[in-house]
Design a protein around this motif. Sequence first.
Motif, PDB file in Angstrom:
ATOM      1  N   LEU A  58      46.910  67.203  42.822  1.00 14.76           N
ATOM      2  CA  LEU A  58      46.042  66.610  41.578  1.00 14.76           C
ATOM      3  C   LEU A  58      45.246  67.551  40.857  1.00 14.76           C
ATOM      4  O   LEU A  58      45.222  67.269  39.723  1.00 14.76           O
ATOM      5  CB  LEU A  58      45.190  65.716  42.348  1.00 14.76           C
ATOM      6  N   SER A  59      44.744  68.487  41.304  1.00 13.69           N
ATOM      7  CA  SER A  59      43.959  69.577  40.807  1.00 13.69           C
ATOM      8  C   SER A  59      44.831  70.638  40.059  1.00 13.69           C
ATOM      9  O   SER A  59      44.227  71.647  39.384  1.00 13.69           O
ATOM     10  CB  SER A  59      43.225  70.298  41.864  1.00 13.69           C
ATOM     11  N   ALA A  60      46.028  70.742  40.294  1.00 12.06           N
ATOM     12  CA  ALA A  60      46.799  71.960  39.808  1.00 12.06           C
ATOM     13  C   ALA A  60      46.615  73.097  40.184  1.00 12.06           C
ATOM     14  O   ALA A  60      46.367  74.243  39.507  1.00 12.06           O
ATOM     15  CB  ALA A  60      47.119  71.692  38.401  1.00 12.06           C
ATOM     16  N   VAL A  61      45.875  73.188  41.444  1.00 17.88           N
ATOM     17  CA  VAL A  61      45.569  74.521  42.237  1.00 17.88           C
ATOM     18  C   VAL A  61      46.420  74.651  43.691  1.00 17.88           C
ATOM     19  O   VAL A  61      46.780  73.848  43.849  1.00 17.88           O
ATOM     20  CB  VAL A  61      43.810  74.800  42.594  1.00 17.88           C
ATOM     21  N   GLY A  62      46.356  75.867  44.081  1.00 19.16           N
ATOM     22  CA  GLY A  62      46.998  76.165  45.241  1.00 19.16           C
ATOM     23  C   GLY A  62      46.145  75.687  46.414  1.00 19.16           C
ATOM     24  O   GLY A  62      44.921  75.394  46.458  1.00 19.16           O
ATOM     25  N   ILE A  63      46.870  75.249  47.598  1.00 16.62           N
ATOM     26  CA  ILE A  63      46.230  74.712  48.959  1.00 16.62           C
ATOM     27  C   ILE A  63      45.265  75.880  49.209  1.00 16.62           C
ATOM     28  O   ILE A  63      44.125  75.346  49.911  1.00 16.62           O
ATOM     29  CB  ILE A  63      47.375  74.270  49.864  1.00 16.62           C
ATOM     30  N   ALA A  64      45.421  77.016  49.342  1.00 17.93           N
ATOM     31  CA  ALA A  64      44.763  78.239  49.507  1.00 17.93           C
ATOM     32  C   ALA A  64      43.485  77.931  48.899  1.00 17.93           C
ATOM     33  O   ALA A  64      42.300  78.267  49.464  1.00 17.93           O
ATOM     34  CB  ALA A  64      45.345  79.557  49.520  1.00 17.93           C
ATOM     35  N   THR A  65      43.345  77.578  47.595  1.00 16.22           N
ATOM     36  CA  THR A  65      42.231  77.422  46.865  1.00 16.22           C
ATOM     37  C   THR A  65      41.490  76.407  47.541  1.00 16.22           C
ATOM     38  O   THR A  65      40.083  76.529  47.615  1.00 16.22           O
ATOM     39  CB  THR A  65      42.378  77.289  45.511  1.00 16.22           C
ATOM     40  N   ILE A  66      41.913  75.306  47.807  1.00 21.85           N
ATOM     41  CA  ILE A  66      41.317  73.988  48.385  1.00 21.85           C
ATOM     42  C   ILE A  66      40.700  74.451  49.904  1.00 21.85           C
ATOM     43  O   ILE A  66      39.552  74.283  50.014  1.00 21.85           O
ATOM     44  CB  ILE A  66      42.102  72.910  48.609  1.00 21.85           C
ATOM     45  N   LYS A  67      41.420  75.297  50.302  1.00 14.55           N
ATOM     46  CA  LYS A  67      40.813  75.637  51.823  1.00 14.55           C
ATOM     47  C   LYS A  67      39.724  76.561  51.532  1.00 14.55           C
ATOM     48  O   LYS A  67      38.921  76.297  52.392  1.00 14.55           O
ATOM     49  CB  LYS A  67      42.022  76.331  52.705  1.00 14.55           C
ATOM     50  N   ARG A  68      39.593  77.576  50.432  1.00 17.83           N
ATOM     51  CA  ARG A  68      38.559  78.431  50.512  1.00 17.83           C
ATOM     52  C   ARG A  68      37.394  77.706  49.809  1.00 17.83           C
ATOM     53  O   ARG A  68      36.345  78.098  50.495  1.00 17.83           O
ATOM     54  CB  ARG A  68      38.928  79.802  49.284  1.00 17.83           C
ATOM     55  N   ILE A  69      37.738  76.706  49.112  1.00 11.46           N
ATOM     56  CA  ILE A  69      36.572  76.135  48.579  1.00 11.46           C
ATOM     57  C   ILE A  69      35.935  75.254  49.904  1.00 11.46           C
ATOM     58  O   ILE A  69      34.508  75.115  49.960  1.00 11.46           O
ATOM     59  CB  ILE A  69      36.847  74.877  47.516  1.00 11.46           C
ATOM     60  N   GLU A  70      36.694  74.570  50.751  1.00 11.39           N
ATOM     61  CA  GLU A  70      36.155  73.937  51.622  1.00 11.39           C
ATOM     62  C   GLU A  70      35.375  74.695  52.864  1.00 11.39           C
ATOM     63  O   GLU A  70      34.522  74.315  53.684  1.00 11.39           O
ATOM     64  CB  GLU A  70      37.237  72.959  52.283  1.00 11.39           C
ATOM     65  N   LEU A  71      35.938  76.143  52.724  1.00  9.89           N
ATOM     66  CA  LEU A  71      35.152  77.016  53.619  1.00  9.89           C
ATOM     67  C   LEU A  71      33.885  77.437  53.123  1.00  9.89           C
ATOM     68  O   LEU A  71      33.142  78.271  53.819  1.00  9.89           O
ATOM     69  CB  LEU A  71      35.902  78.119  53.989  1.00  9.89           C
ATOM     70  N   GLY A  72      33.461  77.123  51.790  1.00 11.99           N
ATOM     71  CA  GLY A  72      32.217  77.438  51.062  1.00 11.99           C
ATOM     72  C   GLY A  72      32.351  78.725  50.441  1.00 11.99           C
ATOM     73  O   GLY A  72      31.028  79.259  50.191  1.00 11.99           O
ATOM     74  N   GLU A  73      33.501  79.158  50.108  1.00 17.61           N
ATOM     75  CA  GLU A  73      33.698  80.548  49.536  1.00 17.61           C
ATOM     76  C   GLU A  73      33.365  80.341  48.004  1.00 17.61           C
ATOM     77  O   GLU A  73      33.233  79.117  47.247  1.00 17.61           O
ATOM     78  CB  GLU A  73      34.792  81.112  49.736  1.00 17.61           C
ATOM     79  N   SER A  74      33.187  81.200  47.093  1.00 20.06           N
ATOM     80  CA  SER A  74      32.819  81.186  45.899  1.00 20.06           C
ATOM     81  C   SER A  74      34.107  80.578  45.108  1.00 20.06           C
ATOM     82  O   SER A  74      35.248  80.562  45.454  1.00 20.06           O
ATOM     83  CB  SER A  74      32.578  82.717  45.213  1.00 20.06           C
ATOM     84  N   ILE A  75      33.620  79.794  44.179  1.00 27.05           N
ATOM     85  CA  ILE A  75      34.662  78.792  43.110  1.00 27.05           C
ATOM     86  C   ILE A  75      34.250  79.327  41.678  1.00 27.05           C
ATOM     87  O   ILE A  75      32.992  79.295  41.161  1.00 27.05           O
ATOM     88  CB  ILE A  75      34.396  77.347  43.375  1.00 27.05           C
ATOM     89  N   THR A  76      35.271  79.568  41.105  1.00 26.69           N
ATOM     90  CA  THR A  76      35.046  79.770  39.506  1.00 26.69           C
ATOM     91  C   THR A  76      35.061  78.484  38.798  1.00 26.69           C
ATOM     92  O   THR A  76      35.213  77.349  39.202  1.00 26.69           O
ATOM     93  CB  THR A  76      36.472  80.490  39.031  1.00 26.69           C
ATOM     94  N   LEU A  77      34.534  78.393  37.533  1.00 22.79           N
ATOM     95  CA  LEU A  77      34.100  77.311  36.796  1.00 22.79           C
ATOM     96  C   LEU A  77      35.609  76.691  36.359  1.00 22.79           C
ATOM     97  O   LEU A  77      35.505  75.456  36.450  1.00 22.79           O
ATOM     98  CB  LEU A  77      33.304  77.587  35.417  1.00 22.79           C
ATOM     99  N   LEU A  78      36.699  77.241  36.141  1.00 23.02           N
ATOM    100  CA  LEU A  78      37.804  76.878  35.767  1.00 23.02           C
ATOM    101  C   LEU A  78      38.467  76.057  37.038  1.00 23.02           C
ATOM    102  O   LEU A  78      38.936  74.872  36.939  1.00 23.02           O
ATOM    103  CB  LEU A  78      38.849  77.888  35.370  1.00 23.02           C
TER     104      LEU A  78
END
Length: 119
Positions: free
Chosen positions: A32-52
């Motif tokens: 739905l977000s047009a991002v990779g699964i690895a990005t979602i996993k990194r976000i949910e681990l609390g890693e940095s996130i870009t504005l985009l």
Amino acid sequence: MDENADVIAMLCRRIKMARIEQNLSQIELAELSAVGIATIKRIELGESITLLTLISVLRGLGELDQLNNLLAHNELKIAQQKSTQQRKRKIKEQTDHPKDDIMDNDFIQSQLNNMHWKY
């Protein structure tokens, strides 16, 4: 710990909670977000996130209006501050240059203009 890191961690937790509340898997949110699964996993681990990425994920969650509301609120606050500053500036200008009521009198002005000084 750094305050910015705390904010990022809190934001990432809220994204995860929103995904779970909407009963979405990480894979579904990634699609739905047009991002990779690895990005979602990194976000949910609390890693940095870009504005985009944040915009993409909020759009995928159907929560982009939350960011828009924040920005609109800030624009409103800035507009109100500018308006207040302009009003203060106008008030200050009026007090800096008090009108001389005597000299503004049309009759006196006409008499001054017609006066001829004798030496």
